[in-house]
Design an enzyme around this catalytic site. Sequence first.
Site, PDB file in Angstrom:
ATOM      1  N   ASN A  12     -14.503 -18.446  37.354  1.00 46.57           N
ATOM      2  CA  ASN A  12     -13.955 -18.732  39.219  1.00 46.57           C
ATOM      3  C   ASN A  12     -13.940 -20.094  38.586  1.00 46.57           C
ATOM      4  O   ASN A  12     -15.152 -20.974  37.885  1.00 46.57           O
ATOM      5  CB  ASN A  12     -15.482 -18.538  39.602  1.00 46.57           C
ATOM      6  N   LYS A  14     -13.141 -22.610  40.176  1.00 53.61           N
ATOM      7  CA  LYS A  14     -13.509 -22.870  41.410  1.00 53.61           C
ATOM      8  C   LYS A  14     -12.280 -25.078  41.777  1.00 53.61           C
ATOM      9  O   LYS A  14     -11.023 -23.795  42.217  1.00 53.61           O
ATOM     10  CB  LYS A  14     -14.288 -24.031  41.299  1.00 53.61           C
ATOM     11  N   HIS A  96     -18.417 -16.017  48.181  1.00 55.89           N
ATOM     12  CA  HIS A  96     -19.546 -17.234  47.733  1.00 55.89           C
ATOM     13  C   HIS A  96     -20.533 -18.632  48.122  1.00 55.89           C
ATOM     14  O   HIS A  96     -20.211 -18.113  49.183  1.00 55.89           O
ATOM     15  CB  HIS A  96     -18.443 -17.800  46.627  1.00 55.89           C
ATOM     16  N   GLU A 166     -25.800 -13.511  42.667  1.00 54.45           N
ATOM     17  CA  GLU A 166     -26.321 -15.269  42.263  1.00 54.45           C
ATOM     18  C   GLU A 166     -26.745 -15.973  43.449  1.00 54.45           C
ATOM     19  O   GLU A 166     -27.053 -16.667  44.428  1.00 54.45           O
ATOM     20  CB  GLU A 166     -24.614 -15.964  42.306  1.00 54.45           C
ATOM     21  N   GLY A 172     -24.835 -23.569  38.280  1.00 56.25           N
ATOM     22  CA  GLY A 172     -24.788 -25.160  38.851  1.00 56.25           C
ATOM     23  C   GLY A 172     -25.444 -26.140  38.198  1.00 56.25           C
ATOM     24  O   GLY A 172     -25.174 -27.115  38.116  1.00 56.25           O
ATOM     25  N   SER A 211     -25.168 -20.540  36.128  1.00 55.08           N
ATOM     26  CA  SER A 211     -25.744 -20.628  34.547  1.00 55.08           C
ATOM     27  C   SER A 211     -25.436 -20.286  33.873  1.00 55.08           C
ATOM     28  O   SER A 211     -26.436 -20.027  32.958  1.00 55.08           O
ATOM     29  CB  SER A 211     -27.023 -21.403  35.382  1.00 55.08           C
TER      30      SER A 211
END
Length: 249
Positions: A12, A14, A96, A166, A172, A211
Amino acid sequence: MTPGVRPLIAGNWKMHGLAADGVALAQAVAAGAPGLKAELLICPPATLISPLAPVFAGAVALGGQDCHEAAKGAHTGDISAAMLKDAGAAYVVLGHSERRMAYRESSHRVCAKAEAALAAGLTPVVCVGEPEDDRLLGRAEEVVAEQMTESLPAGFGAAGGVVAYEPVWAIGTGRTPTEANIAAMHAMMRAKLSATFQAEGAGLRLLYGGSVKPGNAVAILAIPHVDGALIGGASLVAEDFLAIARAAG
Ligand code: PGA
């Protein structure tokens, strides 16, 4: 990994990538695709789906990062599932946590978007995951189960939909749940998919995201019912993304 299921390694991007650097990154990813056991998927910004289609030439699948639930209409700034498909996408990421939080997208809205994706012939990749507070309060599995109940439409199983676990606090941040926590969550999710979609649910792909890096991919992808990964930051570096893909076997 679920026996008999082809792993899916999804990137992804982003809101990263202009034409020049996006094409260069895609070329590097495409060069590493032959011979991998895993199916590769890249979800670039919508502006890059069409330019990347000839670069990937079917060797790497393309996906959107969101779509509107309506087929068309007066929705300034939005994109429909059919538009993504028309541009060359086969998948779309929905729900998401960045969208659930920044745009207050409810699970019911995610479900409507997933229905729109199915109607347009796209495979939805529906994201679920608990905020850190719920993990600390011991409610992580309850929260994720409720998100699944409300976010997955009828027809999801028959269409081979993908669910990505997730944890919000792992995205992140460089932090990941313990392997035991991922295993317990994915076992719960598999049982729920099987109960909801019967035999079809047993073969749906369950991804872990948050991560994932080359250094932890082998361990994460070895956990039962982890059938691939959804990767943010590390998907912006071709070598890292491909190293994770190789970890899938
Ligand atoms: P990350 O993002 O790999 O940078 O943690 C994961 C995601 O947002 O899907």
